[in-house]
Design a protein around this motif. Structure first.
Motif, PDB file in Angstrom:
ATOM      1  N   LEU B 171      -6.543 -18.083   2.511  1.00 27.27           N
ATOM      2  CA  LEU B 171      -7.199 -19.535   2.813  1.00 27.27           C
ATOM      3  C   LEU B 171      -7.852 -19.945   1.491  1.00 27.27           C
ATOM      4  O   LEU B 171      -8.143 -18.853   0.730  1.00 27.27           O
ATOM      5  N   THR B 172      -8.123 -21.265   1.290  1.00 23.09           N
ATOM      6  CA  THR B 172      -8.879 -21.658   0.194  1.00 23.09           C
ATOM      7  C   THR B 172     -10.212 -21.483   0.700  1.00 23.09           C
ATOM      8  O   THR B 172     -10.432 -21.394   1.758  1.00 23.09           O
ATOM      9  N   PRO B 173     -11.442 -21.620  -0.291  1.00 29.10           N
ATOM     10  CA  PRO B 173     -12.723 -21.526   0.133  1.00 29.10           C
ATOM     11  C   PRO B 173     -13.220 -22.594   1.385  1.00 29.10           C
ATOM     12  O   PRO B 173     -14.034 -21.807   1.871  1.00 29.10           O
ATOM     13  N   GLN B 174     -12.864 -23.610   1.214  1.00 35.90           N
ATOM     14  CA  GLN B 174     -12.949 -24.675   2.140  1.00 35.90           C
ATOM     15  C   GLN B 174     -12.594 -24.369   3.411  1.00 35.90           C
ATOM     16  O   GLN B 174     -13.201 -24.341   4.586  1.00 35.90           O
ATOM     17  N   GLU B 175     -11.156 -23.759   3.606  1.00 35.51           N
ATOM     18  CA  GLU B 175     -10.825 -23.321   4.708  1.00 35.51           C
ATOM     19  C   GLU B 175     -11.400 -22.309   5.530  1.00 35.51           C
ATOM     20  O   GLU B 175     -11.607 -22.012   6.379  1.00 35.51           O
ATOM     21  N   ILE B 176     -11.799 -21.200   4.417  1.00 44.43           N
ATOM     22  CA  ILE B 176     -12.623 -20.102   4.955  1.00 44.43           C
ATOM     23  C   ILE B 176     -13.856 -20.512   5.451  1.00 44.43           C
ATOM     24  O   ILE B 176     -14.320 -20.204   6.669  1.00 44.43           O
ATOM     25  N   THR B 177     -14.543 -21.680   4.919  1.00 42.47           N
ATOM     26  CA  THR B 177     -15.814 -22.259   5.414  1.00 42.47           C
ATOM     27  C   THR B 177     -15.532 -22.703   7.044  1.00 42.47           C
ATOM     28  O   THR B 177     -16.451 -22.383   8.068  1.00 42.47           O
ATOM     29  N   ARG B 178     -14.478 -23.508   7.088  1.00 42.37           N
ATOM     30  CA  ARG B 178     -13.998 -24.232   8.279  1.00 42.37           C
ATOM     31  C   ARG B 178     -13.765 -22.931   9.274  1.00 42.37           C
ATOM     32  O   ARG B 178     -14.046 -22.992  10.427  1.00 42.37           O
ATOM     33  N   LEU B 179     -12.921 -21.987   8.946  1.00 42.21           N
ATOM     34  CA  LEU B 179     -12.595 -20.914   9.838  1.00 42.21           C
ATOM     35  C   LEU B 179     -14.006 -20.438  10.593  1.00 42.21           C
ATOM     36  O   LEU B 179     -13.977 -19.882  11.580  1.00 42.21           O
ATOM     37  N   PHE B 180     -14.683 -19.973   9.578  1.00 41.79           N
ATOM     38  CA  PHE B 180     -16.116 -19.209  10.126  1.00 41.79           C
ATOM     39  C   PHE B 180     -16.816 -20.200  11.183  1.00 41.79           C
ATOM     40  O   PHE B 180     -17.467 -19.313  11.922  1.00 41.79           O
ATOM     41  N   SER B 181     -16.751 -21.344  10.862  1.00 45.10           N
ATOM     42  CA  SER B 181     -17.637 -22.103  11.725  1.00 45.10           C
ATOM     43  C   SER B 181     -17.073 -22.380  12.962  1.00 45.10           C
ATOM     44  O   SER B 181     -17.477 -22.156  14.138  1.00 45.10           O
ATOM     45  N   VAL B 182     -15.475 -22.028  12.959  1.00 53.93           N
ATOM     46  CA  VAL B 182     -15.008 -21.969  14.277  1.00 53.93           C
ATOM     47  C   VAL B 182     -15.190 -20.615  14.846  1.00 53.93           C
ATOM     48  O   VAL B 182     -15.438 -20.532  16.192  1.00 53.93           O
ATOM     49  N   LEU B 183     -15.166 -19.551  14.278  1.00 55.36           N
ATOM     50  CA  LEU B 183     -15.496 -18.178  14.878  1.00 55.36           C
ATOM     51  C   LEU B 183     -16.695 -18.313  15.352  1.00 55.36           C
ATOM     52  O   LEU B 183     -17.129 -17.666  16.421  1.00 55.36           O
ATOM     53  N   ARG B 184     -17.695 -18.726  14.824  1.00 55.75           N
ATOM     54  CA  ARG B 184     -19.184 -18.816  15.288  1.00 55.75           C
ATOM     55  C   ARG B 184     -19.299 -19.580  16.586  1.00 55.75           C
ATOM     56  O   ARG B 184     -19.883 -19.019  17.615  1.00 55.75           O
TER      57      ARG B 184
END
Lengths: 372, 569
Positions: B171-184
């Motif tokens: 993933l790109t950094p932006q996608e990682i941020t989005r994934l993490f917020s989903v995980l939370r």
């Protein structure tokens, strides 16, 4: 939760790959498999053959018939040796390709096209030129045709990455229908098959089988040496094990594949020549008789070791002739012998699984007294 | 906060042949938490998780879910117990839409109604903040969208325990941020999440607790808040030991290999090497550091002639002006070729011509030291195959990362593996096993290789012994340049030191050694200079004697700004 409760849901057994196995253990498994196969065969035969049901004491004879099929008479024995030699020749032809992990399923077609080419030379030139020149021309034609049939899939794979399994398989059909096509041209109307040609017969030493056997023995030895002691053989093994390793040490993988398939095809062509000039002197669409496929089995069971393959080819040939003998002696149709051969092969092939894998039963823990 | 155990693993052991992937691992997972499973490559993280997902079956140990002991024999069992795993390599049908992939294999009562399914998929996506069009075909999707489909797939099946295997790698950094917020969000919803990773910053950012695995064993589980990256690293790689690797001062280093402006695209069209420029000196160890997959492997393969380059040059220098030619590195054929190109002169500076001489006479002349190079040899190795490089007389040794898949042939014994480099020598047609066998015995003796014999398949040897065989062979080839990719990965301390010593010996011999490593401590103690790679580019070259770990760490994860700095420098 009670212990029993949890045990009940643990599977009865599970499998794990063996790190290694002592040779004697592996052989014990193989011998046990053959024995088990024979027992199951006996049971199946008892269920299906009426004669046996009436006279259960004949079960001993049933097993004896297997041996009798191959060793009953001198003629049968020679036929056994000759068929063994031809089968072995085809298996040997497939071996270099298989060692290279090039799945040559086209032994049947490569052999058949060898027969066809040899017979074509015989048909058009037979009687017009001296016999020995004819035989040499037939040999060249068979080798060249077999090699061509083998190298075409290799070229396509090298150039366009086509799947060699499908390609070689399809080439079998092309060969079969080419034979059918030429038979229509060659065979005079009214006759159903091409009769035995007068010319183009290998010289008889002792009896007509001896020369074939000698040729195949020489091929066996030569191929063994080629695979184990030459640079080409070494390259084949490296390519088969890992294409990446081959590239890393600068082996030209495509060249090795093409070279090896020329050899593989040419040896099939040689087998075709032995069939054409050694025994048949004619060609039919079934001249190769499925041996191109049986040869795969022989090579695989023999672990692609030419010397070992003598044994596996003998086993297969013994089973085939034994099964035919059973259908004769017990008055059953041709299908049953095939069932019997199938059962024994099932056990022989199946046992390799238990050589490679270890079965752990419930409650048994591998570290206690298991192989290290 | 009341914590409820969602999952307990006790005493899990898994073996593959004689390799132990997991040994006696205990792991707990609570409801509503994100647990990071941290460890180096090959430490058994994925194997452990695959046992939860029903891909593998443990040899020993028990698994409890919500306090009840369970047996997971297949992915279906795993779903039945509410466990869903998102694999590193997605398992989707390209021609199907997102929704079709999601319901694939789910047995439900009633008729198949794609509209209802689409609605339900959209509902799940909304609930956790995913962006997904349920009717979009998978082949039109980006990597991150495919990952979303995989995650929703397991949620749709009612998974309460989600396992993500290195989800951020693609993933790109932006996608990682989005994934993490989903995980939370999923965590707040009461789901339990396991995330496999070896990236420390992500562990710190997203997880509640961290379980550390090392060499298949569970080292510890700690609360993320109570730890820091340094402590995690220490647990991951083991106790910080003073390595005391010997480092000699380079003796008159000469530029041996000059790489200029190397660009390489992978077969998928990814720009994997970006304008790489550096030089490696004889008598020096050049370290290459970087996060796994930053282009290290491709760089070494490009130099050894295994990758077709887009642009750039690889110059091999052989400063031999006025020095005698030997058959040490050059074959007779090559010497004749060079002779024909007027590359030699004799002791009296007269041009050398081999015209009209037989091989024996040429050999004699060369062996007497009477044939000297006219100029320094400078060769561009670009677009040369490994074989052509060797035929030029350039001895380039390469210890690849994949020892058994590339460097050696697993099914062959040590003798036959020794021949890989040299089998072309000797009489035409037939193999000469005498010299390779002698070499095999020499290496077994010198490097203390533990093996039942020279013909035992090397696959059966332990990792350390396999590596000794490989490095031993590459060194026996008397290299001018020796490249080694992760040569001590998976090796025990003693074997590692054997390898360090071998590299040091080569350095002392004047070889240009290139060492790709992952352990920064080792790189800093062993190397003379360290080249740091980041995302396919060189982000810096530092002096290993003065550089710090932090400095290299920053270069490894370098930002855009740093790359620009480097370009200006």
């Amino acid at each position: 939760m009670s212990k029993r409760d949890s045990e009940a849901r643990v599977p009865l057994f599970h499998l794990s790959k063996r790190a290694s196995i002592e040779p004697w253990k592996a052989w014990l498994i193989r011998v046990a498999a053959v024995a088990l196969g024979l027992i199951v065969c006996g049971l199946v035969a008892f269920l299906l053959i009426e004669k046996l049901q009436q006279k259960p004491e004949k079960i001993g004879e049933f097993y004896y018939t297997f041996i009798k099929g191959a060793f009953g008479t001198t003629r049968k024995f020679w036929r056994f040796l000759k068929n063994l030699a031809v089968l072995l020749c085809i298996s040997l032809a497939l071996t270099p390709a298989f060692r290279m992990r090039f799945w040559n399923i086209g032994g049947e077609g490569q052999t058949l096209i060898g027969v066809l080419s040899a017979i074509a030379v015989d048909f058009y030139l037979g009687g017009k030129i001296p016999e020995w020149i004819l035989l040499i021309l037939m040999l060249i034609a068979a080798l060249a045709a077999g090699a061509a049939w083998g190298v075409i899939p290799a070229l396509f794979r090298a150039k366009w990455g086509t799947n060699e399994t499908l390609f070689t398989l399809m080439m079998n059909y092309v060969a079969t229908y080419l034979v059918a096509y030429f038979l229509v041209i060659w065979v005079p109307s009214g006759s159903s098959s091409l009769g035995k040609l007068k010319n183009g017969k290998l010289p008889v030493i002792g009896n007509e089988n001896v020369l074939i056997i000698i040729v195949v023995l020489l091929v066996t030895a030569a191929l063994y040496i080629y695979l184990s002691y030459t640079k080409h053989g070494y390259e084949i093994n490296v390519v088969g094990e890992s294409v990446r390793t081959a590239r890393y040490v600068g082996i030209k993988v495509n060249r090795v594949i093409i070279r090896t398939m020329i050899l593989s095809g040419a040896l099939c062509g040689l087998a075709g020549y032995l069939i054409a000039a050694g025994s048949d002197q004619t060609v039919t669409t079934t001249s190769a008789g499925g041996q191109g496929f049986t040869g795969i089995l022989v090579a695989w069971l023999g672990k692609f070791n030419p010397l070992f393959m003598i044994l596996t080819a003998a086993l297969i040939q013994l089973l085939n002739q034994g099964a035919n003998q059973i259908s004769q002696d017990f008055g059953v149709n041709n299908a049953l012998p095939n069932v019997i051969v199938g059962i024994i092969l099932f056990f022989v092939i199946g046992c390799e699984f238990f050589i490679n894998y270890e079965v752990h039963f419930r409650g048994h823990h591998p570290e206690k007294g298991a192989v290290k | 906060m009341e914590k409820q155990l969602a999952l307990e693993m006790r005493g899990i052991t898994k073996r593959f042949g004689n390799v132990v992937a997991n040994r006696n691992v205990d792991l707990d997972l609570y409801r509503g938490e994100i647990l990071a499973v941290l460890g180096e490559n090959g430490c058994g993280k994925t194997t452990l998780m695959n046992m939860l997902a029903g891909i593998y079956f443990p040899d020993e140990g028990t698994i409890r879910i919500n306090g009840k002991e369970v047996v997971i024999q297949s992915p279906k069992d795993a779903f039945a117990h509410g466990i869903g795993m998102i694999h590193q390599h997605f398992k989707l049908v390209d021609l199907f839409t997102a929704a079709e992939n999601i319901v694939l294999g789910v047995h439900q009562e009633g008729r198949y109604n794609i509209r209802e399914i689409n609605a339900e998929v959209a509902k799940i996506a909304d609930r956790y903040g995913f962006h997904l069009d349920p009717a979009k075909k998978v082949y039109n999707m980006s990597v991150s969208e495919k990952q979303t489909v995989e995650i929703i797939k397991v949620l749709y099946r009612g998974a309460d325990i989600l396992i993500l295997d290195e989800p951020t790698a693609v993933l790109t950094p932006q996608e990682i941020t989005r994934l993490f917020s989903v995980l939370r969000r999923m965590k707040e919803d009461g789901k339990s999440i396991i995330i496999i990773t070896h990236k420390l910053n992500e562990v710190m950012e997203v997880s509640d607790r961290v379980a550390i695995l090392r060499r298949g064993e569970h080292i510890a589980t700690v609360n993320t808040k109570e730890t820091d990256e340094a402590r995690l690293t220490e647990m991951m790689v083991g106790k910080k030991v003073l390595l005391n690797i010997e480092r000699l001062n380079p003796v008159n280093p000469v530029p041996r290999l000059e790489v200029k402006g190397l660009n390489l695209y992978s077969s998928e069209g990814v720009h994997v090497l970006k304008d790489i420029t550096f030089s490696a000196n004889g008598g020096e160890i050049l370290g290459i550091a970087g996060i796994a997959g930053s282009g290290q492997r491709e760089l070494l393969e490009a130099i050894s002639g295994l990758q077709p380059l887009e642009s750039g040059s690889i110059i091999f220098n052989n400063p031999k002006k006025d020095q005698p030619v030997t058959f040490y590195h050059k074959s007779l054929k090559r010497v004749k070729e060079l002779g024909a190109q007027d590359a030699f002169h004799d002791r009296n500076m007269n041009p050398v011509s081999f015209a009209g001489m037989n091989n024996k006479a040429i050999r004699k002349w060369v062996d007497s030291g009477g044939v000297l190079f006219r100029e320094d040899e400078v060769m561009n190795l670009r677009d040369k195959t490994p074989l052509e490089i060797r035929q030029l007389g350039v001895h380039l040794s390469f210890v690849p990362e994949d020892r058994l898949g590339m460097g050696l042939v697993g099914s062959m014994g040590i003798t036959d593996n020794m021949m890989l480099r040299s089998y072309r020598k000797g009489p035409a047609g037939f193999l000469d096993r005498k010299k390779p066998k002698a070499l095999a015995e020499e290496i077994i003796g010198d490097l203390e290789v533990v093996t039942p014999g020279v013909n035992t398949p090397v696959r059966r040897l332990s990792g350390g012994n396999v590596q000794k065989v490989l490095v031993g062979r590459e060194i026996a080839y008397t290299p001018k340049v020796l490249m080694a990719a992760y040569p001590v990965r998976g090796l025990d301390i003693n074997s590692s030191y054997t390898i360090y010593n071998l590299l040091n010996k080569q350095k002392a011999r004047g070889v240009a050694v290139i060492f790709v490593g992952e352990d920064l401590d080792v790189l800093l103690e062993l190397c003379d200079r360290i080249l740091v790679m980041n995302n396919g580019a060189v982000s810096g070259i530092v002096d290993a004697r003065t550089a710090t770990k932090e400095e290299i760490g920053l270069l490894m994860t370098g930002t855009e700004r740093k790359e620009e700095d480097h370009e200006q420098a």
